[in-house]
Design a protein around this motif. Structure first.
Motif, short mmCIF file in Angstrom:
data_model
loop_
_atom_site.label_atom_id
_atom_site.label_comp_id
_atom_site.label_asym_id
_atom_site.label_seq_id
_atom_site.Cartn_x
_atom_site.Cartn_y
_atom_site.Cartn_z
N TYR A 1 -45.04 -49.33 -91.24
CA TYR A 1 -44.72 -50.54 -92.00
C TYR A 1 -46.00 -51.17 -92.53
O TYR A 1 -47.06 -51.00 -91.94
CB TYR A 1 -43.99 -51.54 -91.09
CG TYR A 1 -42.67 -51.03 -90.55
CD1 TYR A 1 -41.53 -51.08 -91.33
CD2 TYR A 1 -42.59 -50.47 -89.28
CE1 TYR A 1 -40.32 -50.60 -90.84
CE2 TYR A 1 -41.38 -49.99 -88.79
CZ TYR A 1 -40.24 -50.06 -89.58
OH TYR A 1 -39.05 -49.58 -89.10
N ASN A 2 -45.88 -51.92 -93.62
CA ASN A 2 -47.05 -52.62 -94.16
C ASN A 2 -47.44 -53.84 -93.34
O ASN A 2 -48.60 -54.22 -93.29
CB ASN A 2 -46.79 -53.07 -95.60
CG ASN A 2 -46.63 -51.90 -96.54
OD1 ASN A 2 -47.23 -50.84 -96.31
ND2 ASN A 2 -45.83 -52.06 -97.58
N ASN A 3 -46.44 -54.49 -92.72
CA ASN A 3 -46.71 -55.77 -92.06
C ASN A 3 -46.27 -55.80 -90.60
O ASN A 3 -46.15 -56.89 -90.02
CB ASN A 3 -45.98 -56.90 -92.79
CG ASN A 3 -46.21 -56.88 -94.28
OD1 ASN A 3 -47.25 -57.35 -94.74
ND2 ASN A 3 -45.27 -56.33 -95.03
N LEU A 4 -46.00 -54.65 -90.04
CA LEU A 4 -45.56 -54.60 -88.64
C LEU A 4 -46.27 -53.47 -87.94
O LEU A 4 -46.63 -52.48 -88.56
CB LEU A 4 -44.05 -54.29 -88.54
CG LEU A 4 -43.03 -55.17 -89.23
CD1 LEU A 4 -41.65 -54.59 -89.02
CD2 LEU A 4 -43.11 -56.59 -88.71
N LYS A 5 -46.42 -53.65 -86.61
CA LYS A 5 -46.86 -52.53 -85.77
C LYS A 5 -45.78 -52.30 -84.74
O LYS A 5 -45.26 -53.27 -84.18
CB LYS A 5 -48.16 -52.88 -85.06
CG LYS A 5 -49.35 -53.02 -85.98
CD LYS A 5 -50.58 -53.39 -85.17
CE LYS A 5 -51.68 -53.89 -86.10
NZ LYS A 5 -52.67 -54.69 -85.36
N VAL A 6 -45.46 -51.06 -84.50
CA VAL A 6 -44.46 -50.73 -83.48
C VAL A 6 -45.09 -49.76 -82.49
O VAL A 6 -45.55 -48.69 -82.87
CB VAL A 6 -43.21 -50.07 -84.10
CG1 VAL A 6 -42.14 -49.86 -83.05
CG2 VAL A 6 -42.66 -50.91 -85.25
N GLU A 7 -45.15 -50.17 -81.23
CA GLU A 7 -45.65 -49.27 -80.17
C GLU A 7 -44.56 -49.13 -79.13
O GLU A 7 -43.98 -50.13 -78.71
CB GLU A 7 -46.89 -49.85 -79.49
CG GLU A 7 -48.09 -50.09 -80.40
CD GLU A 7 -48.99 -51.17 -79.84
OE1 GLU A 7 -49.73 -50.88 -78.89
OE2 GLU A 7 -48.93 -52.30 -80.35
N ILE A 8 -44.32 -47.90 -78.69
CA ILE A 8 -43.30 -47.68 -77.66
C ILE A 8 -43.97 -47.10 -76.43
O ILE A 8 -44.69 -46.11 -76.52
CB ILE A 8 -42.19 -46.75 -78.17
CG1 ILE A 8 -41.50 -47.38 -79.38
CG2 ILE A 8 -41.16 -46.48 -77.06
CD1 ILE A 8 -40.54 -46.47 -80.10
N LYS A 9 -43.77 -47.77 -75.28
CA LYS A 9 -44.37 -47.30 -74.03
C LYS A 9 -43.34 -47.50 -72.92
O LYS A 9 -42.87 -48.62 -72.71
CB LYS A 9 -45.64 -48.12 -73.76
CG LYS A 9 -46.52 -47.49 -72.70
CD LYS A 9 -47.90 -48.17 -72.65
CE LYS A 9 -48.63 -47.74 -71.41
NZ LYS A 9 -48.51 -48.70 -70.30
N ASP A 10 -43.01 -46.40 -72.23
CA ASP A 10 -42.07 -46.47 -71.09
C ASP A 10 -40.81 -47.30 -71.40
O ASP A 10 -40.58 -48.30 -70.73
CB ASP A 10 -42.73 -47.13 -69.87
CG ASP A 10 -44.00 -46.41 -69.45
OD1 ASP A 10 -44.11 -45.21 -69.74
OD2 ASP A 10 -44.85 -47.06 -68.84
N SER A 11 -40.06 -46.97 -72.37
CA SER A 11 -38.79 -47.64 -72.70
C SER A 11 -38.91 -49.06 -73.25
O SER A 11 -37.92 -49.73 -73.47
CB SER A 11 -37.82 -47.75 -71.51
OG SER A 11 -37.88 -46.66 -70.69
N VAL A 12 -40.13 -49.55 -73.43
CA VAL A 12 -40.29 -50.89 -74.01
C VAL A 12 -41.01 -50.77 -75.35
O VAL A 12 -42.07 -50.14 -75.44
CB VAL A 12 -41.07 -51.83 -73.06
CG1 VAL A 12 -41.28 -53.19 -73.72
CG2 VAL A 12 -40.33 -51.98 -71.73
N ALA A 13 -40.43 -51.38 -76.39
CA ALA A 13 -41.08 -51.37 -77.70
C ALA A 13 -41.77 -52.71 -77.91
O ALA A 13 -41.17 -53.77 -77.67
CB ALA A 13 -40.05 -51.14 -78.80
N LEU A 14 -43.02 -52.65 -78.33
CA LEU A 14 -43.76 -53.86 -78.69
C LEU A 14 -43.81 -53.91 -80.22
O LEU A 14 -44.41 -53.04 -80.85
CB LEU A 14 -45.16 -53.84 -78.09
CG LEU A 14 -46.03 -55.07 -78.40
CD1 LEU A 14 -45.43 -56.34 -77.82
CD2 LEU A 14 -47.45 -54.87 -77.86
N LEU A 15 -43.15 -54.92 -80.78
CA LEU A 15 -43.07 -55.07 -82.23
C LEU A 15 -43.96 -56.25 -82.61
O LEU A 15 -43.71 -57.39 -82.21
CB LEU A 15 -41.60 -55.33 -82.60
CG LEU A 15 -41.22 -55.62 -84.04
CD1 LEU A 15 -41.73 -54.55 -84.98
CD2 LEU A 15 -39.71 -55.73 -84.15
#
Ligand code: HXC
Length: 264
Positions: A6-20
């Protein structure tokens, strides 16, 4: 991980939890049409990603969670465009409310206008000490339009909602906790994110269908007469007994071990 860009978002997924992370730091993560669209896509993607059990939303800026809808984009809108812009926000907050997965807001710095509204659409709000919440819309000659007039009153009652929305004043994290909008306040951003991730992982270890149905019962039930809401609770409670997770959860208790839930 096969995560979209995305241009304006970061999405990280670690151990079933997504950090948006909303990331438009030059304008304190203000929400323009593009960010709204991207948020909707990202939540859609995370709702449909079976590896993800909980979503945490935060802002990529030491100063702000989200400082509101983009005032420069709104400045030249006519009535039709403004209504349509509000509806884009509504589509987003409706989607978040209807997600089967819990969504948690981790608020550091300003959560104003549309930013407060995005936080209010989440299932739980945590904040750091320096968080500031408010609806400054009336200082711009407008009013909240991404669900703020409806969600704030449901969280803290009419009189407090009236005061905040009519004055446009900001409140700090402690006050936001006193009015029931924020659940817990942490010393700084690092402690906020660490604690929220810990809570998210705790939720992610529970039976996901049980969590999803509890969310549905709470959100839907609030808008129903009590007897219908209790019927809804009973139905959802009953359906859970047709899942493998209920069998596993109760078997694990009897066998004195940790349950391994499959979301089935
Ligand atoms: C566009 C914004 C913005 C916003 C900040 N910026 N908030 N741009 N829309 N909502 C930009 C500023 O213009 C500035 O860009 C840069 O971010 C840094 O902000 P500063 O004002 O320089 O920072 P500071 O002095 O620390 O003040 C922080 C602030 C202030 C108190 C949060 O930025 C502020 O009052 N922002 C507006 C808050 C607001 O009114 N939000 C509600 C919007 S209405 P430049 O280019 O100058 O460096 C809304 C309606 C929702 O949300 C419903 C719609 C349907």
């Amino acid at each position: 991980e096969d995560v979209m860009e995305y241009n304006n978002l970061k999405v990280e997924i670690k151990d079933s939890v997504a950090l948006l992370t909303v990331s438009r730091p030059k304008v304190l993560n203000a929400l323009n049409s593009e960010v709204l669209k991207e948020l909707e896509c990202a939540f859609y993607e995370l709702e449909n990603n079976s590896d993800v059990k909980v979503v945490v939303v935060t802002g990529d800026c030491e100063k702000a969670f989200v400082a509101g809808a983009d005032i420069k984009e709104m400045a030249n809108m006519n009535a039709i465009e403004a209504e349509s812009f509000a509806k884009k926000g509504h589509a987003l907050i409706r989607f978040v409310r209807n997600m089967s997965k819990p969504v948690i807001a981790a608020v550091n710095g300003y959560a104003l206008g549309g930013g407060f509204e995005l936080a209010l659409a989440c299932d739980i709000i945590y904040a750091s000490k320096n968080a500031k919440f408010g609806f400054p819309e009336v200082t711009l000659g407008i009013m909240p339009g991404f669900g703020g007039t409806q969600n704030l009153v449901r969280v803290c009652g009419e009189k407090i909602a009236n005061e905040l929305i009519f004055t446009g004043k900001m409140i700090d994290a402690q006050k936001a906790k006193e009015i029931g909008a924020v659940v817990e306040v942490f010393e700084d951003k690092e402690m906020l994110i660490n604690s929220v991730m810990e809570t998210a992982n705790k939720i992610a270890s529970n039976g996901p269908i049980g969590v999803a149905y509890a969310k549905k019962a709470i959100l839907t039930g609030v808008n129903l007469p009590l007897s219908e809401a209790l019927d809804l609770e009973a139905s959802l409670f009953g359906i859970l007994f047709s899942t493998e997770d209920q069998k596993e959860g109760m078997k694990a208790f009897v066998e004195k071990r940790k349950a391994e839930f499959k979301g089935k």
